[in-house]
Write an enzyme that holds these catalytic residues in place. Sequence first.
Site, PDB file in Angstrom:
ATOM      1  N   GLY A  31       0.771  -1.197   0.308  1.00 23.82           N
ATOM      2  CA  GLY A  31      -0.160  -0.127   0.034  1.00 23.82           C
ATOM      3  C   GLY A  31       0.737   1.257   0.006  1.00 23.82           C
ATOM      4  N   GLY A  77       1.107  10.832  -0.473  1.00 16.90           N
ATOM      5  CA  GLY A  77       0.036  11.228   0.737  1.00 16.90           C
ATOM      6  C   GLY A  77      -0.177  10.421   1.605  1.00 16.90           C
ATOM      7  CB  SER A 116      -8.436   1.110  12.395  1.00 15.85           C
ATOM      8  OG  SER A 116      -7.961   1.198  11.050  1.00 15.85           O
ATOM      9  CE1 TYR A 141      -9.579  -0.159   7.051  1.00 13.95           C
ATOM     10  CE2 TYR A 141     -10.188   0.970   9.052  1.00 13.95           C
ATOM     11  CZ  TYR A 141      -9.412   0.582   8.011  1.00 13.95           C
ATOM     12  OH  TYR A 141      -8.000   1.026   8.066  1.00 13.95           O
TER      13      TYR A 141
END
Length: 284
Positions: free
Chosen positions: A28, A33, A178, A192
């Site tokens: 990834g 950015g 996360s 997610y």
Amino acid sequence: MPKLPHPTSAELRRDPLPLRGRTALVTGASRRGGIGFAVARRLAAYGASVYLHHHVAHDEAMPWGGDRPAEVADAVRDVRGAPDAVVAHGPADLTAPDAPARLIRDAAEALGGRLDIVVANHALSGQDGTLDTIDAAMLDAHWAVDARSVVLLVQAFARHRAATHAADTGGRVVMMTSGQDIADGMPGEIAYALQKGALASVTRSLATALAPQSVTVNTVNPGPVDTDYLDGETYDSIAELFPAKRWGMPDDPARLIAWLATDEAAWITGQVIDSEGGFRRTLG
């Protein structure tokens, strides 16, 4: 078991390039950015050779768009700490079950036949919802990318290490979660949050499985990071939830991840580590 001696004076003197001679795969890492790019730059600056994985089709389907992989690789190459370090890049659609093993093979071949560090930074963006709006397709899509591909990547890495340099130390795996278990969780991103929670839960099991190969496994929760996906009032309101009144920037988690890859973090494994600047999940 004999006790390990205290480090020698020479060992205590920090190498300015603590990853000199090491090789790393960062998944990834296709956008300047993003966190993956920041991690790759840090690893390269510390002396490592780095292979950047990209899946441009995913980024181009998102509002932020994609970068040219060669240009991203050039930007990493510019900060190399070791002039002879290699910076390479290549694609992989990690929804395919056989893609993780091929990616490990491709990265190792591009970096001279060995691979020491895997940073599994990739994730599926979008295609999610609340408990009322998710469906089987959403759950399966996130499972394939956010969890299944990461475990298969770790499996392939372990097999590569066993076949090529099992006696070496310095093997590292870093996964990403996360903070879905903090405060109010992530009720708007159930699919997610579910898969990222699975990675957090399996961290210790993977660490135990890879300990005989001298590989550490840790998972980092970077908190909200400004990767160019949000602006306006919502951006400002989230900034207020940080004590420093600013979002995390990609290099904030990248510094932690790069340190975990060094020998200084050799005794840290099986941990889920928050690196989110004291972020509060609610205003209360």
